[in-house]
Design an enzyme around this catalytic site. Sequence first.
Site, PDB file in Angstrom:
ATOM      1  N   VAL A 331      34.816 -46.724   8.928  1.00 28.23           N
ATOM      2  CA  VAL A 331      35.998 -47.588   8.992  1.00 28.23           C
ATOM      3  C   VAL A 331      35.576 -48.964   9.496  1.00 28.23           C
ATOM      4  CG1 VAL A 331      38.275 -47.892  10.034  1.00 28.23           C
ATOM      5  CG2 VAL A 331      37.489 -45.603   9.372  1.00 28.23           C
ATOM      6  N   TRP A 602      24.523 -41.351  28.997  1.00 23.46           N
ATOM      7  CA  TRP A 602      25.169 -41.098  27.707  1.00 23.46           C
ATOM      8  C   TRP A 602      26.613 -40.665  27.844  1.00 23.46           C
ATOM      9  CZ3 TRP A 602      20.538 -37.383  27.157  1.00 23.46           C
ATOM     10  CH2 TRP A 602      19.364 -38.129  27.165  1.00 23.46           C
ATOM     11  N   HIS A 603      27.269 -41.173  28.881  1.00 21.54           N
ATOM     12  CA  HIS A 603      28.682 -40.855  29.100  1.00 21.54           C
ATOM     13  C   HIS A 603      29.525 -42.137  29.099  1.00 21.54           C
ATOM     14  CE1 HIS A 603      27.354 -37.068  31.610  1.00 21.54           C
ATOM     15  NE2 HIS A 603      27.174 -36.910  30.317  1.00 21.54           N
TER      16      HIS A 603
HETATM   17  C1  LIG Z   1      22.895 -36.976  24.128  1.00 17.06           C
HETATM   18  C2  LIG Z   1      24.233 -36.748  24.761  1.00 17.06           C
HETATM   19  C3  LIG Z   1      24.392 -35.677  25.641  1.00 17.06           C
HETATM   20  C4  LIG Z   1      25.641 -35.434  26.237  1.00 17.06           C
HETATM   21  N1  LIG Z   1      25.792 -34.322  27.024  1.00 17.06           N
HETATM   22  C5  LIG Z   1      27.019 -34.010  27.503  1.00 17.06           C
HETATM   23  C6  LIG Z   1      27.261 -32.782  28.177  1.00 17.06           C
HETATM   24  O1  LIG Z   1      26.388 -31.919  28.326  1.00 17.06           O
HETATM   25  N2  LIG Z   1      28.503 -32.555  28.656  1.00 17.06           N
HETATM   26  C7  LIG Z   1      29.516 -33.449  28.507  1.00 17.06           C
HETATM   27  O2  LIG Z   1      30.613 -33.188  29.005  1.00 17.06           O
HETATM   28  N3  LIG Z   1      29.325 -34.610  27.867  1.00 17.06           N
HETATM   29  C8  LIG Z   1      28.114 -34.896  27.330  1.00 17.06           C
HETATM   30  N4  LIG Z   1      27.942 -36.054  26.617  1.00 17.06           N
HETATM   31  C9  LIG Z   1      29.091 -36.963  26.477  1.00 17.06           C
HETATM   32  C10 LIG Z   1      30.149 -36.420  25.505  1.00 17.06           C
HETATM   33  O3  LIG Z   1      29.518 -35.928  24.343  1.00 17.06           O
HETATM   34  C11 LIG Z   1      31.150 -37.520  25.183  1.00 17.06           C
HETATM   35  O4  LIG Z   1      31.793 -37.925  26.372  1.00 17.06           O
HETATM   36  C12 LIG Z   1      32.224 -37.103  24.189  1.00 17.06           C
HETATM   37  O5  LIG Z   1      31.674 -36.586  23.009  1.00 17.06           O
HETATM   38  C13 LIG Z   1      33.112 -38.300  23.861  1.00 17.06           C
HETATM   39  O6  LIG Z   1      34.027 -37.955  22.838  1.00 17.06           O
HETATM   40  P1  LIG Z   1      34.667 -39.062  21.903  1.00 17.06           P
HETATM   41  O7  LIG Z   1      35.575 -38.343  20.984  1.00 17.06           O
HETATM   42  O8  LIG Z   1      35.209 -40.142  22.747  1.00 17.06           O
HETATM   43  O9  LIG Z   1      33.446 -39.710  21.098  1.00 17.06           O
HETATM   44  P2  LIG Z   1      32.382 -39.022  20.124  1.00 17.06           P
HETATM   45  O10 LIG Z   1      32.295 -37.560  20.361  1.00 17.06           O
HETATM   46  O11 LIG Z   1      31.124 -39.805  20.242  1.00 17.06           O
HETATM   47  O12 LIG Z   1      33.003 -39.207  18.658  1.00 17.06           O
HETATM   48  C14 LIG Z   1      33.146 -40.422  18.003  1.00 17.06           C
HETATM   49  C15 LIG Z   1      33.086 -40.164  16.495  1.00 17.06           C
HETATM   50  O13 LIG Z   1      33.537 -41.293  15.786  1.00 17.06           O
HETATM   51  C16 LIG Z   1      32.681 -41.562  14.691  1.00 17.06           C
HETATM   52  N5  LIG Z   1      32.779 -42.992  14.402  1.00 17.06           N
HETATM   53  C17 LIG Z   1      32.403 -44.023  15.176  1.00 17.06           C
HETATM   54  N6  LIG Z   1      32.679 -45.192  14.587  1.00 17.06           N
HETATM   55  C18 LIG Z   1      33.266 -44.905  13.406  1.00 17.06           C
HETATM   56  C19 LIG Z   1      33.782 -45.696  12.356  1.00 17.06           C
HETATM   57  N7  LIG Z   1      33.762 -47.033  12.407  1.00 17.06           N
HETATM   58  N8  LIG Z   1      34.286 -45.063  11.272  1.00 17.06           N
HETATM   59  C20 LIG Z   1      34.325 -43.699  11.204  1.00 17.06           C
HETATM   60  N9  LIG Z   1      33.848 -42.907  12.185  1.00 17.06           N
HETATM   61  C21 LIG Z   1      33.323 -43.506  13.279  1.00 17.06           C
HETATM   62  C22 LIG Z   1      31.309 -41.159  15.227  1.00 17.06           C
HETATM   63  O14 LIG Z   1      30.398 -40.959  14.182  1.00 17.06           O
HETATM   64  C23 LIG Z   1      31.653 -39.903  16.017  1.00 17.06           C
HETATM   65  O15 LIG Z   1      31.646 -38.762  15.194  1.00 17.06           O
HETATM   66  C24 LIG Z   1      26.724 -36.316  25.994  1.00 17.06           C
HETATM   67  C25 LIG Z   1      26.555 -37.392  25.129  1.00 17.06           C
HETATM   68  C26 LIG Z   1      25.332 -37.609  24.495  1.00 17.06           C
HETATM   69  C27 LIG Z   1      25.195 -38.750  23.544  1.00 17.06           C
END
Ligand SMILES: Cc1cc2nc3c(=O)[nH]c(=O)nc-3n(C[C@H](O)[C@H](O)[C@H](O)COP(=O)(O)OP(=O)(O)OC[C@H]3O[C@@H](n4cnc5c(N)ncnc54)[C@H](O)[C@@H]3O)c2cc1C
Length: 672
Positions: A331, A602-603
Amino acid sequence: MFNSYLTCTKFRFFIWGFSSSTATVALTLVVFAVISGTTLANVISDASKLLIAANDTTAHASCATSSVGSAEALVSNLFAAINTAKCELTNASQWPADFADEALREGLEKYDFVIVGAGTAGSVVASRLTENPRIKVLLLEAGEDPPIESEIFTLSSTLHHSPYTWTDFGEPNPNCCQGMQQRRCYWPRGKMVGGSSSMSGSIFLLGNKEDFDRWRLLGCDKWSWEEMKFLYEKALKASQHEVVDKPVGTVVLNQFDHLEEHNELAQLMLNASSELGLRYISDLSDGTIVGYTDAIPANIEMGRRMSVAKTYLGQVSRTRPNLHVIKKAMVTKILFSSDNSRAVGVEFILRNRHRLKVATMSEVLLAAGAINSPKLLLQSGIGPSEHLKALRINQIADLPVGNNLHDHGMLPLILKFGREINLPSSMAEPQSVADYFLRQTGPLAASISIMGFINTNASSSSQYPDLHLVSHTIVPAGTADSFKFLQLRDEIVAGISRAADNKSLLQIYGSLLRPLSRGKVRLRSADPQAPPLIYNNYATESADQLTLLRYVRFVQRMCTTAAFRNYGLQLLHVPIEECDRLPYDSDDYWLCYIKYLYIGAWHPVGTCRMGAYTDSHAVVDQRLRVRGVNGLRVVDASIMPEITSGNTNGPTTLIAEKAAVMIEDDWKEELT
Ligand SMILES: Cc1cc2nc3c(=O)[nH]c(=O)nc-3n(C[C@H](O)[C@H](O)[C@H](O)COP(=O)(O)OP(=O)(O)OC[C@H]3O[C@@H](n4cnc5c(N)ncnc54)[C@H](O)[C@@H]3O)c2cc1C
Ligand SMILES: *[C@@H]1O[C@H](CO)[C@@H](O)[C@H](O)[C@H]1NC(C)=O
Ligand SMILES: *[C@@H]1O[C@H](CO)[C@@H](O)[C@H](O)[C@H]1NC(C)=O
Ligand SMILES: *[C@@H]1O[C@H](CO)[C@@H](O)[C@H](O)[C@H]1NC(C)=O
Ligand SMILES: *[C@@H]1O[C@H](CO)[C@@H](O)[C@H](O)[C@H]1NC(C)=O
Ligand SMILES: *[C@@H]1O[C@H](CO)[C@@H](O)[C@H](O)[C@H]1NC(C)=O
């Protein structure tokens, strides 16, 4: 944060310890590929080609004994069984079908809701909204289905720097991440169905009760610990409840499989922490309080990742005609009505080629995560007016989008063992591979996970911890170069290897549960394909530095416990030229160390901050509606006004649960 950093270490052993039969060459290939980040799926197929080659006459000739066929058949059966198990792991039907071809062929109709991002939050909101068959939802995800390394959670650290990750770096800042490659902080997020939760450590925590009291003090009085607990119960899968009389969700929680060989380290840490007066935490669903534990809830089942993308979205999407998912859909812009008062759809680029638009009847919901949700708002004209003006982006609303970026961060401390400890067995040994694929057990299905929550303030008896100790893992002798995994500079890693002096190491990382330092996200250019500008200010606030300093002193106190002394554990002096000009172990020395080695956890959170309607720092109100426009909400980790005391995936799941309830309430009349 991830708990099994040392995947790579274990693989190295394997490479050294083997002879050169064809099968070994094949498996070694797997290992090299894992290290270099190629996907295992491709490599296993290379390996099976090699195994087939092993059946040709040349290979036979190199075998010591001949066969009348039955032994060959047994070996073939084994490979066939492993291959079937592998295919099951990558079974596409556990993920939503891709609506892209149909969209290209027939065009897109109007949807009630368009959700941007199928990560943690997007998966939950899409799933909950479409429980009502009258609500039509389109979910757009920039990535594809997760690869097999995401399934086998012990391998998911190899997804860094792969096409399944958004690999962004902070802008150079002389005050932080100086020990990292290019002296820049690193901000990976998952780019696939499941988002970051498809590459995470799978740990699922709620945070601390007081976190939500603080949110309330910041003007978010509709959010509370009681509410979070209620949503948590609602989110759990029915089988996880003692009595099934509540509404249920699909969150699967289990503890990581512990192997016998992990016990010595777990006992060591629990003994040392108990000597320092810390109690054992047996149930983290009561919140993250002061203490130590090895009972950590995780979205895991028999060594397989059970992200909410799999359980909420994957398990229902194929039975819901009112839910369409399009993958490889990036997007680029939110579209507004001609008077700019209402979001009416989005524009996206499909498969890097097709520019498409889709219209909504109700709302656009942003779930692109704490870096990409603010980025998309800025691209669409919602953000600080000077920034938008400088980039000649037509302004829709002047809001502090992208501010308040924060993260727990982590400060690795490395300790050297004076005597040997039980080492974890290699994940890449053929036995481990067979155990995983044939029985879902063994090192590939297990994880040593130990956590501490401490209050570093000695003059306070509060049970509200300010520091999280994570990643208690052993780095076997001779494998200290695995610290490259943290994206540290080569000379720092080489320095650690030298100082390790061929002894095994114990690594412990400290994360600030309530960091005060704030960074921000901005646009590099108006081009949506350009990576964002991320300004890091890790530990630039002196209060953060002092908490980290108290963490170092805490670990030094651990070194004085009988438990640690029994293993001769001592802090390893990591050679860092600038810091080594200061007296070793002085406060100034450690402040310098923080500047080099306090790095990202990574949070990311906070960049579309929630607040009271009158709060000038807020981007969204308490119902997560973007201020000043209609038809637009942010439903992901970016809305947290302050980060919670523990990993962020659990709270993000619950934020999404609450968002779905509020959205349904707000549209009740129109949609029934
Ligand atoms: C390596 C790593 C290890 C982690 N370990 C842990 C853990 O053990 N425990 C824990 O609680 N948390 C952990 N976290 C943090 C946790 O994963 C995140 O806090 C959580 O996933 C955030 O959710 P979200 O929906 O905000 O974002 P995300 O889960 O990152 O989802 C965002 C989504 O949007 C999509 N997106 C982005 N921009 C666009 C666009 N322009 N168009 C279409 N799609 C798009 C992305 O591809 C992604 O799929 C970790 C994070 C990482 C990176
Ligand atoms: C190996 O060769 C034998 C004899 O040619 C054949 O029967 C068998 O199917 C082959 N096995 C594999 C795995 O290709
Ligand atoms: C894939 O999963 C579906 C549903 O979970 C199941 O019916 C099917 O048999 C699986 N296919 C394979 C090849 O494992
Ligand atoms: C932990 O403490 C118990 C009880 O004192 C002791 O038996 C055990 O050996 C200790 N283990 C380690 C690894 O320190
Ligand atoms: C430590 O706790 C005491 C007592 O609650 C408090 O007065 C003091 O400000 C705290 N110090 C820090 C650095 O937070
Ligand atoms: C390092 O230690 C291991 C065993 O602990 C030993 O096998 C190896 O030879 C040592 N290597 C060096 C370079 O001293």
